[in-house]
Motif scaffolding. Structure first.
Motif, mmCIF file in Angstrom:
data_model
loop_
_atom_site.group_PDB
_atom_site.id
_atom_site.type_symbol
_atom_site.label_atom_id
_atom_site.label_comp_id
_atom_site.label_asym_id
_atom_site.label_seq_id
_atom_site.Cartn_x
_atom_site.Cartn_y
_atom_site.Cartn_z
ATOM 1 N N ILE B 371 0.354 5.673 8.670
ATOM 2 C CA ILE B 371 -0.327 6.775 7.972
ATOM 3 C C ILE B 371 0.621 7.440 6.972
ATOM 4 O O ILE B 371 0.277 7.662 5.811
ATOM 5 C CB ILE B 371 -0.846 7.818 8.988
ATOM 6 N N CYS B 372 1.836 7.748 7.448
ATOM 7 C CA CYS B 372 2.812 8.415 6.572
ATOM 8 C C CYS B 372 3.167 7.519 5.387
ATOM 9 O O CYS B 372 3.235 7.991 4.240
ATOM 10 C CB CYS B 372 4.077 8.767 7.346
ATOM 11 N N ALA B 373 3.385 6.238 5.659
ATOM 12 C CA ALA B 373 3.775 5.307 4.598
ATOM 13 C C ALA B 373 2.686 5.236 3.537
ATOM 14 O O ALA B 373 2.970 5.292 2.330
ATOM 15 C CB ALA B 373 4.050 3.931 5.190
ATOM 16 N N LEU B 374 1.430 5.142 3.978
ATOM 17 C CA LEU B 374 0.331 5.060 3.016
ATOM 18 C C LEU B 374 0.269 6.326 2.154
ATOM 19 O O LEU B 374 0.096 6.256 0.929
ATOM 20 C CB LEU B 374 -1.007 4.864 3.751
ATOM 21 N N ALA B 375 0.440 7.491 2.799
ATOM 22 C CA ALA B 375 0.397 8.746 2.047
ATOM 23 C C ALA B 375 1.495 8.766 0.989
ATOM 24 O O ALA B 375 1.261 9.146 -0.170
ATOM 25 C CB ALA B 375 0.548 9.933 3.007
ATOM 26 N N ILE B 378 1.009 6.679 -2.183
ATOM 27 C CA ILE B 378 0.128 7.291 -3.191
ATOM 28 C C ILE B 378 0.837 8.440 -3.901
ATOM 29 O O ILE B 378 0.796 8.560 -5.136
ATOM 30 C CB ILE B 378 -1.156 7.821 -2.508
ATOM 31 N N ILE B 379 1.526 9.302 -3.112
ATOM 32 C CA ILE B 379 2.055 10.548 -3.669
ATOM 33 C C ILE B 379 3.304 10.336 -4.528
ATOM 34 O O ILE B 379 3.414 10.898 -5.622
ATOM 35 C CB ILE B 379 2.375 11.536 -2.525
ATOM 36 N N ILE B 380 4.249 9.532 -4.038
ATOM 37 C CA ILE B 380 5.524 9.406 -4.760
ATOM 38 C C ILE B 380 5.334 8.858 -6.180
ATOM 39 O O ILE B 380 5.894 9.415 -7.134
ATOM 40 C CB ILE B 380 6.537 8.569 -3.944
ATOM 41 N N PRO B 381 4.518 7.796 -6.383
ATOM 42 C CA PRO B 381 4.332 7.321 -7.767
ATOM 43 C C PRO B 381 3.778 8.424 -8.675
ATOM 44 O O PRO B 381 4.140 8.511 -9.843
ATOM 45 C CB PRO B 381 3.334 6.168 -7.614
ATOM 46 N N GLY B 394 8.446 4.418 1.875
ATOM 47 C CA GLY B 394 7.326 4.080 2.767
ATOM 48 C C GLY B 394 7.750 3.153 3.898
ATOM 49 O O GLY B 394 7.480 3.416 5.068
ATOM 50 N N ILE B 395 8.434 2.043 3.523
ATOM 51 C CA ILE B 395 8.897 1.115 4.567
ATOM 52 C C ILE B 395 9.863 1.828 5.513
ATOM 53 O O ILE B 395 9.792 1.675 6.736
ATOM 54 C CB ILE B 395 9.587 -0.131 3.954
ATOM 55 N N SER B 396 10.736 2.641 4.926
ATOM 56 C CA SER B 396 11.729 3.341 5.751
ATOM 57 C C SER B 396 11.068 4.269 6.751
ATOM 58 O O SER B 396 11.454 4.331 7.915
ATOM 59 C CB SER B 396 12.678 4.154 4.869
ATOM 60 N N ILE B 397 10.061 5.003 6.292
ATOM 61 C CA ILE B 397 9.433 5.957 7.222
ATOM 62 C C ILE B 397 8.687 5.197 8.319
ATOM 63 O O ILE B 397 8.720 5.604 9.490
ATOM 64 C CB ILE B 397 8.518 6.967 6.484
ATOM 65 N N PHE B 398 8.063 4.084 7.969
ATOM 66 C CA PHE B 398 7.365 3.288 8.983
ATOM 67 C C PHE B 398 8.351 2.808 10.056
ATOM 68 O O PHE B 398 8.123 2.983 11.258
ATOM 69 C CB PHE B 398 6.656 2.098 8.342
ATOM 70 N N CYS B 399 9.474 2.228 9.596
ATOM 71 C CA CYS B 399 10.460 1.724 10.565
ATOM 72 C C CYS B 399 11.061 2.869 11.385
ATOM 73 O O CYS B 399 11.173 2.776 12.612
ATOM 74 C CB CYS B 399 11.586 0.973 9.849
#
Lengths: 453, 453
Positions: B371-375, B378-381, B394-399
């Motif tokens: 969920i966090c990675a998907l958010a 979208i937001i960072i770009p 995103g990958i970092s937060i997921f891991c």
């Protein structure tokens, strides 16, 4: 009654299970009924569905009610589905009204109504009354099964009355005296009654100024009262003094446990999500909102750092100390928060003035800040070869810690005064505020001292 | 007995204060003695030293003992200094042995010995016995003032016995039956006794398999037992079954409160420092070690970031997301910790297998991570114009979230198994571990994807 110590528990349960499997049901019933209802419940939840059906067939709805009361809510829901409707209604009739109300409140309205309709009218009325009180109030946790007396009875008469009524009352150790309008006028303990002359009037034995709580009082306040006076129960009254029910000490223990869980939830962004017996999906659904919300706060922090990109690009090493600074401020703020929240919960804070508490926290923050700053002034030059960097980080940690303790202490105090939902005072929120302030302090100092680096 | 609701409290206290000031001491004593000891204590701590001296002169050491028992430890210490030695010793004689032992354990040995010497030999022996038990064991919190019976007495005889002994017993609602060797053989409640025929033998009324605890049992286990069975007290026995004392439900409430404070302390790096009524210096002395220790962990984090200085200097913006990543991993880890610690405290965890709990936490972490990675994707770009940066974060937060939940759940489980001091499982330590792992994940991913940025 057989009560089980840890070492005898397994053995006895195996013995019961064997009897059940071998269909020696009479012997099983006899041995099973020897158990304390709490142990019966422990045995019950170990059973497979098939064995449970055998159990329902041979024990009365009244015994089942005792087991039911010792189960967790999720287990109660499973049980009720397995029972046939008449047996279920009869069982609910035998529950204490407060337990029945707590359970029915968790069902959907149609199910709850169906069960209420199948119950005795009197019992159903008690349950409906309790269900009408808002959650977490004295009214919602009180029991209707108390013993009330008339002040003109003698000690002997009361003891006769107890012989009749004791089996249906949740406690007989505190007896409440009411007048002809059902208004609470006194309390007498069974202890006083036992030690009195048998022809002594209740009037002369009772305490007339009873500490009571209103039905809309917060359950936490009831818990504090019972804890403060070491009571075994407290009476709940209507606004005009009519005795409505009592809250017993075992309910209070549950309240204290719940409040502790809640406090912990607020400190750990896991509010309402501390149930261990749920699926990963349910757990994620409950916890994700907090993590995502706090992640959005993290985006604010990212924005703050982004503002200082120029400073950072000149001295990349500044980034290395961001976690150290933010972590320290976060820890110091959470400490203050914990101190104040516990003080409020235990009632020890009220004795001190609030201003003094804030001043104390500020001074504490400054002292800890000085210690940390001095340590960094020694360590950073050694490892990173820059005294100026040490000065920047040192001043920043001193300022952030002083601010962090005050914020950690102020927020719960304000929230307590305003009676706002204390979730907003939770650790992670205070940490976020301290993060942003700490970063602003750090980069402002760094930017202004940049030329010396 | 006058017990005070909040609104009548102030008025009544003012009234008492006036009587004391006007030296109307007889009237004062009469009205003061109407109060519940807890309220007497509340009034007492409001008094100036001069008024306290007046109080000591007109109330007996026995009344003073009741007040003493309702005071906090720090207040008790102040009080004992003000009293003359004989009055103090007489007062201590009137304390319940457990309260006296708790108090004396806090004094230095010379002072404690002086008071013990001035006490009655019997009472002093009880107190010394309790002081010999290690802190936080059943032995250290039990009371010696219980009522024990012989199984050959009749209900009527027991009630006669109660009339005599009730004033000196802490509770008379549970009565313990012992044999000729003082070994615990049964328990009978006053409820059962009252409803029994008066010539019925105790033998036929008592439960013979009593749940008891050893004197060295952890106080938390005693609390769990009393809570589980809704007991009002539990008997404490020696290894050979001799009844040594009882733990009452009001002591258990204090234990539960203490344990909750302790849990909170472990989550907030404020262990042993949650007392609100201390000076800033004392508070700093207790809290600084944690902050400084955790700051040193922060230096490790700084070292990790420093290793990636080259990566950082190429993309300074990476620094902006350090707090977001570390905060999210910290929060997710603390949530898991809270869930597991509460599960252990409430005993609900044992019903589930530990492996299943860990797997659940891992799955939960992955779901929240997605969920966090998907958010962020979208937001960072949108805000920072870089899709690649979004992929890295995103990958970092997921891991990190997947790892953080497992660490948050594993550490308390291991510590619980190993019976190590749970302070090491405290929130900030787990957060530090997660910080370091999160940073390594982040910068490793960033470094390897650097060419695409």
């Amino acid at each position: 009654m057989v009560k089980l110590n840890k070492d005898t528990r397994e053995e006895y349960c195996n013995h019961l299970l064997q009897l059940l499997t071998k269909e020696e049901l009479d012997q099983f019933r006899e041995d099973f009924l020897q158990l304390h209802p709490t142990d019966q419940a422990d045995f019950y939840i170990m059973l497979e569905s098939e064995d449970r059906q055998k159990l329902y067939a041979i024990i009365t709805a009244e015994t089942m009610a005792d087991i039911f009361q010792a189960l967790e809510l999720s287990e109660q829901k499973e049980l009720i589905i397995e029972l046939d409707e008449r047996y279920a209604a009869e069982m609910i009739n035998h529950l204490y009204a407060d337990d029945a109300a707590t359970f029915l409140a968790e069902l959907d309205q149609v199910e709850a109504q169906a069960i209420l309709t199948a119950m005795n009218t009197d019992d159903a009325d008690d349950v409906k009354e309790l269900m009408a009180y808002p959650p977490k109030t004295a009214g919602s946790i009180m029991t209707k099964e108390f013993i009330s007396l008339s002040s003109t009875n003698t000690a002997q008469e009361v003891i006769e009355q107890l012989r009749m009524e004791a089996p249906n009352a949740e406690t007989i150790y505190y007896l409440y005296v009411v007048d002809e309008h059902e208004q609470l006028v006194g309390v007498v303990s069974l202890r006083d009654l036992i030690t009195a002359q048998s022809n002594e009037l209740v009037e002369n034995l009772m305490s007339t100024r009873v500490v009571s709580v209103g039905s809309s009082a917060n359950q936490e306040d009831v818990a504090k009262l019972i804890k403060k006076y070491d009571f075994l129960a407290a009476p709940v009254v209507s606004p005009n003094g009519v005795l409505l029910g009592i809250v017993t000490v075992d309910d209070v223990i549950d309240v204290i446990e719940d409040e502790a869980t809640e406090d912990l939830g607020e400190f750990t962004a896991s509010r309402g999500a501390t149930d261990v017996n749920v699926s990963a999906f349910t757990a994620a659904k409950k916890r994700a909102p907090w993590i995502v919300l706090l992640m959005f706060f993290g985006l604010i922090t990212a924005g703050v750092i982004d503002q200082f990109e120029e400073t950072l690009s000149q001295i990349v090493l500044l980034a290395a100390f961001i976690p150290l600074l933010m972590g320290s401020a976060g820890n110091a703020g959470t400490q203050s928060l914990a101190v104040v929240v516990r003080g409020l919960a235990l009632g020890t804070l009220e004795k001190k003035g609030l201003a003094r508490t804030l001043l104390r926290e500020f001074s504490t923050g400054m002292m800890i800040g000085i210690i940390c700053a001095l340590a960094l002034l020694i360590i950073i030059p050694i490892f990173y070869g820059s005294f100026m960097l040490a000065v920047i980080v040192g001043i920043s940690i001193f300022c952030s810690l002083s601010v962090a303790t005050v914020i950690g202490a102020t927020v719960p105090l304000i929230i307590n005064k305003l009676k706002i939902d204390p979730a907003f005072a939770s650790g992670p929120f205070i940490t976020t505020v301290n993060d942003i302030l700490g970063l602003l302090i750090y980069f402002t100092i760094a930017t202004s001292l940049l030329e010396f680096l």
